[in-house]
Enzyme design. Structure first.
Site, short mmCIF file in Angstrom:
data_model
loop_
_atom_site.label_atom_id
_atom_site.label_comp_id
_atom_site.label_asym_id
_atom_site.label_seq_id
_atom_site.Cartn_x
_atom_site.Cartn_y
_atom_site.Cartn_z
N HIS A 39 -8.26 -67.07 -83.46
CA HIS A 39 -7.39 -66.57 -82.86
C HIS A 39 -6.20 -67.31 -82.47
CE1 HIS A 39 -10.92 -64.01 -81.54
NE2 HIS A 39 -10.50 -63.48 -82.70
N GLU A 107 -6.04 -58.34 -86.76
CA GLU A 107 -5.67 -57.43 -85.42
C GLU A 107 -4.38 -57.77 -84.87
OE1 GLU A 107 -6.01 -59.23 -82.39
OE2 GLU A 107 -6.97 -60.90 -83.68
#
Length: 169
Positions: A39, A107
Site C-alpha cells: 500500500h 484499488e
C-alpha cells in the site's frame, strides 16, 4: 499435502522494522511464511505507516526462512508491469524457492496517487490481464535470454529482457 498458515504483515499498521520482527516471531511460532501488504498509504490515518513492500520483503528474506511475497501488488497504475517483474525476479533470485508474486487490479486509495483517475472495473481488469501478460513475457525472456517487446492497449515495452533471474534446475 498438509495445511500451512502464513502471517500477514500489515505494513500500514507497523513500522517496517517492527513488521519484520513480528514476521520473524510468527515464523518462530509455526507460521510458514509472510504476505506483506503493498500500500502506498494507510487505509486510515490512525494506522500511520506505509512501508515500501519490496524493501520489507528483502529484509524478511534475510531474517526468515519461509515463503514471502506481496499481497497483492497491482501492476496496473502505480507500477508498470516491467518494474513488478524486475522486483519479483530479483527476490526470486535472492531467495530461491521462497518468493511468490500476488497480483491484483488495485484499488483507488493507493493507485490514484499517480493515476490521476480511477476507471470502472472492466478497464481495471483488462489492465491487470495485460500487465500479467507483460510480466509473463519478461519472466520467459529471462529464462530464454531473448529480448521481448509489448505494444498493447495500456502498456508499451521496448525490446528488453529480465537480466536477474533465479537459476532454474
Amino acid at each position: 499435502m498438509g495445511l500451512t498458515i502464513g502471517y500477514a504483515a500489515m505494513l500500514e499498521q507497523f513500522h517496517p522494522t517492527e513488521a519484520v520482527a513480528l514476521s520473524a516471531y510468527a515464523e518462530e511460532h509455526g507460521f510458514s511464511g509472510t504476505m506483506a501488504a503493498d500500500h502506498f498509504q494507510p487505509w486510515v490515518p490512525a494506522q500511520g505507516e506505509s512501508s515500501f513492500v519490496w524493501n520489507v520483503l528483502t529484509a524478511l528474506g534475510e531474517r526468515t526462512t519461509g515463503d514471502l511475497g506481496p499481497g497483492v501488488t497491482a501492476p496496473t497504475f502505480r507500477w508498470h508491469p516491467a518494474m513488478v517483474a524486475q522486483a519479483s525476479a530479483t527476490l526470486a533470485a535472492m531467495y530461491p524457492g521462497r518468493h511468490w508474486l500476488g497480483l491484483g487490479s488495485g484499488e483507488a486509495l493507493n493507485e490514484h496517487v499517480v493515476a490521476g483517475y480511477w476507471p470502472e472495473a472492466p478497464e481495471r481488469i483488462n489492465r491487470m490481464f495485460e500487465a500479467i501478460d507483460v510480466i509473463k513475457k519478461l519472466f520467459q525472456s529471462g529464462l530464454d535470454n531473448k529480448d521481448v517487446k509489448h505494444s498493447g492497449t495500456f502498456y508499451k515495452m521496448e525490446s528488453t529482457r529480465l537480466w536477474t533471474m533465479p537459476e532454474v534446475a
